[in-house]
Design an enzyme around this catalytic site. Sequence first.
Site, PDB file in Angstrom:
ATOM      1  N   CYS A  92      53.321  -0.998  25.015  1.00 49.52           N
ATOM      2  CA  CYS A  92      53.854  -2.054  25.877  1.00 49.52           C
ATOM      3  C   CYS A  92      53.625  -1.776  27.356  1.00 49.52           C
ATOM      4  CB  CYS A  92      55.345  -2.248  25.617  1.00 49.52           C
ATOM      5  SG  CYS A  92      55.728  -2.657  23.903  1.00 49.52           S
ATOM      6  N   HIS A 339      57.418 -11.565  26.244  1.00 51.84           N
ATOM      7  CA  HIS A 339      56.835 -10.227  26.138  1.00 51.84           C
ATOM      8  C   HIS A 339      55.500 -10.258  25.389  1.00 51.84           C
ATOM      9  CE1 HIS A 339      56.338  -6.016  25.869  1.00 51.84           C
ATOM     10  NE2 HIS A 339      57.128  -5.742  24.859  1.00 51.84           N
TER      11      HIS A 339
END
Length: 390
Positions: A92, A339
Amino acid sequence: MTLTPQNGRIGVVGAYSTKYEARSQKETHEMIREAVEGALKSVEKGISPQEIDLIIVSNYSDSFGGLLHTAPLVASYIGNLNATGFRVENACAAGTTAVYLAHKLLSAGFFKNALIVGFEKMSTVGTSAKSNEILMRTSAPEEYKVGAPFLSLYALIAREYMNRYGAKEEDLALVAVKNHENATRNPLAQFQKKITVEDVLKSPYISPPLKLFDASPLSDGAVALLMSSEPKKYTDTPVYISGIAMKHDYSGVYQRKDMSAIEAARQAAQEAYRMSGYGPEKIDLFEVHDAFTIAEIILYEMLGLAQRGEGYKLIRDGVTAFTGSKPVNPSGGLKAKGHPIGATGVGMVAEVYWQLRGEAGARQVKDAERGLVENHGGTGATSVVIVFER
């Protein structure tokens, strides 16, 4: 090639983001092209594609969106096949890893202008269960082999923190409520609806103590940035990188000395603060990696906004609200803005860039001169912290 170290600072001079969506109607390559072309057009004084000599693309997995070898694709979109390009992946934190590498390469004098492109189209997988299976690969092999879901590892972190320091599920809910409210001011955000503490507490458990509304969504999106070692050439209001650091921890939650901390973020923040010459008291806004609500609370402590074990008190007291003294995630954060993994860190940088230029519209933090991004990968095995200033 002779290196020419840069005496000036590296600055961001342009940025563009697609809207984050649960299911974009655009193909992956269309999102990338939109972001690239938008970033080029955003540069105040203009920039020729031939002046871009470095391209770094960030995305997490070809399972999301189906594309690899995307740097030459971007080069073809801008019409400059002479640019050097490559892709990075760091879970991420892929997006800020691209920014980190560009900063190092520009600072060393290898290149002058970098185009950073982050993207992910998570909807191509189809189910959240399949997405979780892909995300599990960011954990330690021992955790992955026994089938420990990614979200359950964050639940372990949350349970340890709550047991140790006395935080309640209501405190986690306050993070979600704050970030959803912030997202209502952000036209790029995936969620545009306010929620209440009661809404969060009534949402189903996904892995106790974490509930559905404690988690960030699966998202589609693409973001592009332009960075330069000669920022004043392209804009009268560059946003400079004053401090930047990347740190690591064990990939397995079970391996860490304190699973209720995100130690890599603490170390990266300390280094970035030292490099910039500014501590947290000098930062006007923060964009942090709230993939799960517990992460934001812990990051208050890792970034020096609160003493250890007292981060949840900041959310109770409204310190990190949009109108608080230390606004955190005015964009809506991962929790409500969205996200799309490879785009996430690039989007966080874009948000701070717009904020410091006074271009954030209804979500503009008043008189913002300095901002900080914290973006981490996996359950915190990698953290990148960047301090920006006008």
